[in-house]
Design a protein around this motif. Structure first.
Motif, short mmCIF file in Angstrom:
data_model
loop_
_atom_site.label_atom_id
_atom_site.label_comp_id
_atom_site.label_asym_id
_atom_site.label_seq_id
_atom_site.Cartn_x
_atom_site.Cartn_y
_atom_site.Cartn_z
N GLU A 1 -9.43 -16.18 -43.57
CA GLU A 1 -9.96 -14.84 -43.26
C GLU A 1 -10.04 -14.62 -41.75
OE1 GLU A 1 -13.66 -14.06 -45.14
OE2 GLU A 1 -12.92 -14.44 -47.17
N HIS A 2 -10.45 -15.66 -41.05
CA HIS A 2 -10.56 -15.58 -39.60
C HIS A 2 -9.17 -15.41 -38.97
CE1 HIS A 2 -12.02 -16.53 -35.54
NE2 HIS A 2 -11.00 -17.35 -35.44
N ILE A 3 -8.20 -16.16 -39.45
CA ILE A 3 -6.86 -16.12 -38.89
C ILE A 3 -6.20 -14.76 -39.13
CG2 ILE A 3 -4.52 -17.09 -39.05
CD1 ILE A 3 -5.84 -19.80 -39.64
N ILE A 4 -6.42 -14.19 -40.30
CA ILE A 4 -5.80 -12.90 -40.63
C ILE A 4 -6.23 -11.80 -39.65
CG2 ILE A 4 -5.82 -11.06 -42.37
CD1 ILE A 4 -5.78 -13.32 -44.50
N GLU A 5 -7.41 -11.95 -39.04
CA GLU A 5 -7.86 -10.98 -38.04
C GLU A 5 -6.90 -10.89 -36.85
OE1 GLU A 5 -11.85 -11.49 -36.71
OE2 GLU A 5 -12.73 -11.39 -38.71
N HIS A 6 -6.09 -11.96 -36.65
CA HIS A 6 -5.17 -11.97 -35.52
C HIS A 6 -3.94 -11.09 -35.75
CE1 HIS A 6 -7.46 -15.72 -34.96
NE2 HIS A 6 -7.20 -15.59 -33.68
N SER A 7 -3.71 -10.67 -36.99
CA SER A 7 -2.51 -9.90 -37.30
C SER A 7 -2.45 -8.60 -36.50
CB SER A 7 -2.47 -9.59 -38.81
OG SER A 7 -1.32 -8.84 -39.13
N ALA A 8 -3.50 -7.81 -36.56
CA ALA A 8 -3.52 -6.54 -35.81
C ALA A 8 -3.44 -6.77 -34.31
CB ALA A 8 -4.78 -5.75 -36.16
N LEU A 9 -4.06 -7.85 -33.85
CA LEU A 9 -4.03 -8.17 -32.43
C LEU A 9 -2.61 -8.47 -31.96
CD1 LEU A 9 -5.23 -8.95 -29.68
CD2 LEU A 9 -5.80 -11.20 -30.64
N LEU A 10 -1.91 -9.32 -32.70
CA LEU A 10 -0.53 -9.65 -32.32
C LEU A 10 0.37 -8.42 -32.38
CD1 LEU A 10 0.05 -13.17 -33.94
CD2 LEU A 10 -0.52 -12.61 -31.58
N ARG A 11 0.15 -7.55 -33.35
CA ARG A 11 0.94 -6.32 -33.44
C ARG A 11 0.70 -5.42 -32.21
NH1 ARG A 11 0.43 -7.16 -39.05
NH2 ARG A 11 2.46 -6.98 -40.08
N ALA A 12 -0.55 -5.31 -31.80
CA ALA A 12 -0.86 -4.49 -30.63
C ALA A 12 -0.20 -5.07 -29.38
CB ALA A 12 -2.38 -4.41 -30.43
N ILE A 13 -0.22 -6.39 -29.26
CA ILE A 13 0.43 -7.03 -28.11
C ILE A 13 1.93 -6.78 -28.13
CG2 ILE A 13 0.99 -9.28 -27.08
CD1 ILE A 13 -1.81 -10.24 -27.94
N LEU A 14 2.55 -6.96 -29.29
CA LEU A 14 3.99 -6.74 -29.40
C LEU A 14 4.36 -5.27 -29.19
CD1 LEU A 14 4.74 -9.13 -32.39
CD2 LEU A 14 5.65 -9.34 -30.07
N ASP A 15 3.45 -4.35 -29.54
CA ASP A 15 3.68 -2.92 -29.31
C ASP A 15 3.46 -2.52 -27.86
OD1 ASP A 15 4.31 -2.57 -31.97
OD2 ASP A 15 2.32 -1.82 -32.54
N GLY A 16 2.95 -3.46 -27.06
CA GLY A 16 2.68 -3.16 -25.65
C GLY A 16 1.43 -2.34 -25.45
N ASP A 17 0.55 -2.30 -26.45
CA ASP A 17 -0.69 -1.52 -26.37
C ASP A 17 -1.82 -2.41 -25.87
OD1 ASP A 17 -2.88 0.13 -26.70
OD2 ASP A 17 -2.21 0.94 -28.61
N GLY A 18 -1.92 -2.53 -24.56
CA GLY A 18 -2.91 -3.41 -23.96
C GLY A 18 -4.34 -3.00 -24.23
N THR A 19 -4.59 -1.69 -24.25
CA THR A 19 -5.95 -1.19 -24.49
C THR A 19 -6.41 -1.57 -25.89
OG1 THR A 19 -5.61 0.67 -22.97
CG2 THR A 19 -7.40 0.85 -24.58
N LYS A 20 -5.55 -1.35 -26.88
CA LYS A 20 -5.92 -1.69 -28.25
C LYS A 20 -6.07 -3.19 -28.41
CE LYS A 20 -4.56 -1.01 -33.08
NZ LYS A 20 -3.55 -0.42 -34.01
N ALA A 21 -5.17 -3.96 -27.79
CA ALA A 21 -5.24 -5.42 -27.89
C ALA A 21 -6.56 -5.93 -27.31
CB ALA A 21 -4.06 -6.06 -27.16
N ALA A 22 -6.97 -5.37 -26.18
CA ALA A 22 -8.23 -5.77 -25.55
C ALA A 22 -9.42 -5.44 -26.45
CB ALA A 22 -8.38 -5.09 -24.19
N ALA B 1 -16.68 -11.19 -30.78
CA ALA B 1 -18.04 -10.85 -31.18
C ALA B 1 -18.29 -11.21 -32.65
CB ALA B 1 -18.30 -9.36 -30.95
N HIS B 2 -17.33 -10.89 -33.50
CA HIS B 2 -17.46 -11.19 -34.93
C HIS B 2 -17.55 -12.69 -35.17
CE1 HIS B 2 -15.71 -11.81 -39.06
NE2 HIS B 2 -16.67 -10.97 -39.32
N PHE B 3 -16.74 -13.44 -34.45
CA PHE B 3 -16.74 -14.89 -34.60
C PHE B 3 -18.06 -15.49 -34.14
CE2 PHE B 3 -15.11 -19.17 -33.08
CZ PHE B 3 -15.02 -19.71 -34.34
N GLU B 4 -18.59 -15.00 -33.03
CA GLU B 4 -19.87 -15.50 -32.53
C GLU B 4 -20.98 -15.22 -33.55
OE1 GLU B 4 -23.06 -15.00 -28.83
OE2 GLU B 4 -21.33 -13.65 -28.99
N GLN B 5 -20.97 -14.02 -34.14
CA GLN B 5 -21.99 -13.67 -35.13
C GLN B 5 -21.91 -14.58 -36.35
OE1 GLN B 5 -21.14 -9.55 -35.86
NE2 GLN B 5 -21.83 -8.88 -33.84
N ALA B 6 -20.67 -14.88 -36.79
CA ALA B 6 -20.48 -15.75 -37.94
C ALA B 6 -20.99 -17.17 -37.64
CB ALA B 6 -19.01 -15.79 -38.34
#
Length: 218
Positions: free
Chosen positions: A179-200, A208-213
């Motif tokens: 479940e934790h790893i799947i969260e990286h999917s949207a992040l990698l897509r944003a990086i590949l799309d060149g969308d730095g704001t969304k990736a950040a 934040a979610h990981f720290e809370q968990a």
């Protein structure tokens, strides 16, 4: 002067020893506070004592081992109380790395990012715990490398190693690793799309979610 063949071989063996020992220490396969026996490691890894010593010096800089005069070298303790300080720094640096990675047009880097995205999208949840943990670690390390800032990369790798050790300490009380790893999917897509704001934004929420968990686990 260029390195001699012997020096180059020693350096290569030290790098190999460093990589293997770092993963074992991060995944707590070498238990916290456990003594590091250089002769046994040299024999197990089939390398000389010199590469082992060089690897341990680097690992001490990473805060994964600590050496005491006349006592030897030991795996460092895992201090859950460091989580707040680590997360505070990661909340600043992780978005910077993701933003920089999105601007990186290096074809080899992009191919590696795309390959990891495929791995996430076809994630086999029957993978063993070690393989899943290493997949998560390698995704993070690739994003840090893609930031094209060696100082940022080195700092974040060290912090990610430390927070992964905390994770391993309480992993039985955490949500499934997949479940934790799947969260990286949207992040990698944003990086590949060149969308730095969304990736950040995505990586900030991920940290934040990981720290809370983690805080809910003990």
């Amino acid at each position: 002067m260029p390195a001699t063949p012997t020096q180059a071989t020693t350096s290569s063996m030290a790098d190999r020893a460093y990589d293997l020992l770092r993963d074992r220490l991060v995944l707590l396969e070498i238990a916290p506070t456990h003594p590091i026996h250089e002769p046994a490691l040299a024999e197990e890894l089939n390398v000389g004592r010199t590469p082992i010593r060089e690897a341990l010096k680097r690992l001490e800089t990473d805060h994964l081992v600590v050496s005491y005069p006349r006592r030897g070298t030991f795996a460092t303790a895992v201090d859950f109380h460091e989580l707040n300080q680590i997360s505070e720094i990661r909340q600043v640096l992780e978005p910077m790395a993701a933003h920089n990675a999105a601007a990186n047009k290096d074809p080899e880097i992009r191919a590696e990012l795309a390959e990891y995205l495929k791995k996430i999208d076809s994630l086999d949840e029957s993978m063993d715990q070690r393989s899943l943990l290493l997949l998560d670690v390698h995704i993070h390390r690739l994003i840090y490398r893609a930031s094209a800032n060696k100082h940022l990369e080195e700092t974040l790798v060290r912090l990610d190693n430390l927070v992964t050790r905390i994770w391993c300490l309480v992993i039985d009380q955490m949500p499934p690793i997949a479940e934790h790893i799947i969260e990286h999917s949207a992040l990698l897509r944003a990086i590949l799309d060149g969308d730095g704001t969304k990736a950040a934004q995505l990586v900030s929420a991920h940290v934040a979610h990981f720290e809370q968990a983690l805080r809910k686990a003990p």
